[in-house]
Motif scaffolding. Structure first.
Motif, PDB file in Angstrom:
ATOM      1  N   LYS A 137       0.797  -1.555  -0.011  1.00 16.87           N
ATOM      2  CA  LYS A 137       0.056  -0.262  -0.287  1.00 16.87           C
ATOM      3  C   LYS A 137       0.842   1.462   0.264  1.00 16.87           C
ATOM      4  O   LYS A 137       0.320   2.441  -0.331  1.00 16.87           O
ATOM      5  N   ARG A 182       2.226   2.490   3.181  1.00 21.62           N
ATOM      6  CA  ARG A 182       1.519   3.639   3.177  1.00 21.62           C
ATOM      7  C   ARG A 182       2.963   4.729   4.432  1.00 21.62           C
ATOM      8  O   ARG A 182       3.509   3.346   4.979  1.00 21.62           O
ATOM      9  N   SER A 202      -8.707  -1.343   3.655  1.00 21.38           N
ATOM     10  CA  SER A 202      -9.043  -1.309   2.199  1.00 21.38           C
ATOM     11  C   SER A 202      -7.683  -1.236   0.921  1.00 21.38           C
ATOM     12  O   SER A 202      -6.739  -1.314   1.076  1.00 21.38           O
ATOM     13  N   ASN A 244      -6.396  -0.253  -1.632  1.00 22.65           N
ATOM     14  CA  ASN A 244      -5.745   1.121  -2.911  1.00 22.65           C
ATOM     15  C   ASN A 244      -3.987   1.508  -2.426  1.00 22.65           C
ATOM     16  O   ASN A 244      -4.344   1.265  -0.547  1.00 22.65           O
ATOM     17  N   SER A 299     -10.117   4.994  -2.280  1.00 15.25           N
ATOM     18  CA  SER A 299     -11.117   3.098  -1.565  1.00 15.25           C
ATOM     19  C   SER A 299     -11.493   2.256  -3.335  1.00 15.25           C
ATOM     20  O   SER A 299     -12.612   2.929  -3.898  1.00 15.25           O
ATOM     21  N   GLU A 332     -16.550   3.099   3.852  1.00 21.90           N
ATOM     22  CA  GLU A 332     -15.822   1.261   4.507  1.00 21.90           C
ATOM     23  C   GLU A 332     -16.931   1.457   5.909  1.00 21.90           C
ATOM     24  O   GLU A 332     -17.773   2.950   6.002  1.00 21.90           O
ATOM     25  N   HIS A 364      -6.740  11.483   3.436  1.00 21.99           N
ATOM     26  CA  HIS A 364      -6.889  10.091   3.297  1.00 21.99           C
ATOM     27  C   HIS A 364      -8.151  10.194   1.731  1.00 21.99           C
ATOM     28  O   HIS A 364      -8.684  11.128   1.478  1.00 21.99           O
ATOM     29  N   TYR A 365      -7.923   9.136   1.291  1.00 23.63           N
ATOM     30  CA  TYR A 365      -9.116   9.365   0.040  1.00 23.63           C
ATOM     31  C   TYR A 365      -9.320  10.511  -1.226  1.00 23.63           C
ATOM     32  O   TYR A 365      -9.761  10.203  -1.618  1.00 23.63           O
TER      33      TYR A 365
HETATM   34 MG    MG Z   1      -7.999   3.089   3.494  1.00 18.81          MG
END
Ligand code: MG
Ligand code: TXA
Length: 323
Positions: free
Chosen positions: A45, A47, A133, A135, A141, A170, A226-227
């Motif tokens: 991811k 992250r 999620s 992504n 997502s 989510e 986010h998103y």
């Molecule tokens: Mg997520």
């Protein structure tokens, strides 16, 4: 690569990654008891930090092996599982879930998803599955298997095709460790539904956009940006300007000659939630610099939709060093 149910559960048990459909969004799953497998989620991811993940289990009985079911948690589980609700509980000291999956916290987030294929997979794996999620970090997502394949093209992720997700947002995250339920993340189960079941008010940390993403002790991992699609979002727009795309809602959408996507022409918040991430993706793919977003009501599922849009509109974090 696409996989079958049998190959997917085998792969998870062997420490591999499998993206699978839930009723909310597609999850990128790994065996939660295998630290290496969980670490692979963060790597794939990309992250920037190790946020605590949600553990997916096939029943409340199995959830109770990993978290302590307070009376509050029990009532929530009875009312909403299987379904789009995640409950944060005190973590049991004998739970085999790896510390990386819970980010070393004394609490654990658990959920029983309401998708028959997800439940079948979880029963076959017979271990809790950590699944954020599916992504790349900071992106929208995925609500279809095709979105997942785009996100992880060329990477070692198996995709279990499970159709388009029905909720599209989510799960709602509620901390049930204290006397009062705390809404950590609005999502597929509405605040109104939770309050109707519990008969008490749910508390929510501030929604002030300046504070979104500020470190909060009880909701780690809620990054401001986010998103986010690539395009900037202009919220509360009454019309889209030349060169902008329009994310509309309801029957009174303004006419627009550029790319335009109505979340729900009839003004139905459930339909809007289902179409939110797909709509953002579609408008983003048109290459515009800005997406003008019409106001969305903030009641029922509108609370979660507004939350996602505010995060998508928040200033991007530019990492100071490669992550
Ligand atoms: Mg997520
Ligand atoms: O709908 C969903 O929940 C999707 C699908 C795949 O099930 N999963 C998902 O997982 O969104 P993830 O890992 O992206 O979301 C984790 C959320 C974050 O907001 C995180 O801060 C919160 O759950 N969380 C996890 N463990 C927590 C804990 N111990 N205390 C407080 N918040 C926690």
């Amino acid at each position: 690569m696409d996989g079958s149910m049998a190959s997917a559960s085998e792969r998870l048990r062997a420490g591999g990654l499998v993206a699978f459909a839930t009723e909310t969004v597609y999850g990128l799953g790994a065996d939660a008891t295998n630290g290496r497998a969980v670490a692979t989620i963060f790597a794939v991811k990309r992250r920037p930090s190790f946020n605590p993940l949600i553990m997916h289990v096939p029943s409340a009985e199995i959830a109770a092996l990993h978290g302590v079911m307070s009376p509050l948690a029990r009532r929530l589980a009875d009312a909403f599982w299987p379904g789009p609700l995640t409950i944060v509980m005190q973590r049991r000291s004998n739970s085999a879930v790896d510390d990386l999956a819970t980010a070393g916290l004394a609490t654990i987030a658990l959920r029983v998803p309401g998708h028959p294929m997800a439940l079948e997979l979880l029963r076959a794996v017979d271990r809790p599955v950590a699944a954020p999620s599916a992504n790349r970090s900071g992106r929208v997502s995925p609500t279809t298997a095709a979105h997942v394949r785009q996100e992880f093209e060329g990477m070692d992720v198996m995709v279990l095709e499970g159709g388009a997700t029905v909720v599209g947002l989510e799960s709602t995250v509620i901390d049930a460790t204290g006397p009062v339920p705390l809404l950590l993340r609005p999502g597929g189960v509405t605040r109104e539904a939770v309050e109707a079941v519990l008969g008490i008010a749910v508390e929510r940390p501030s929604l002030d956009p300046d504070e979104i993403g500020a470190p909060r002790p009880n909701s780690p991992g809620q990054l401001a940006s986010h998103y986010a699609p690539r395009a900037r979002l202009r919220l509360e727009a009454t019309e889209a300007l030349d060169g902008e795309a329009l994310l509309a809602f309801g029957p009174l959408a303004p006419a627009h000659t550029g790319p335009s996507y109505n979340l729900s022409p009839s003004g139905d918040l459930i339909e809007a939630a289902t179409r939110l991430f797909a709509g953002l993706r579609w408008l983003d793919a048109s290459g515009v610099a800005t997406i003008a977003v019409m106001p969305i009501p903030t009641h029922d599922l509108g609370e979660a939709i507004t939350d996602r849009l505010q995060r998508a509109a928040a200033p991007r974090r530019v990492p100071s060093s490669p992550v």
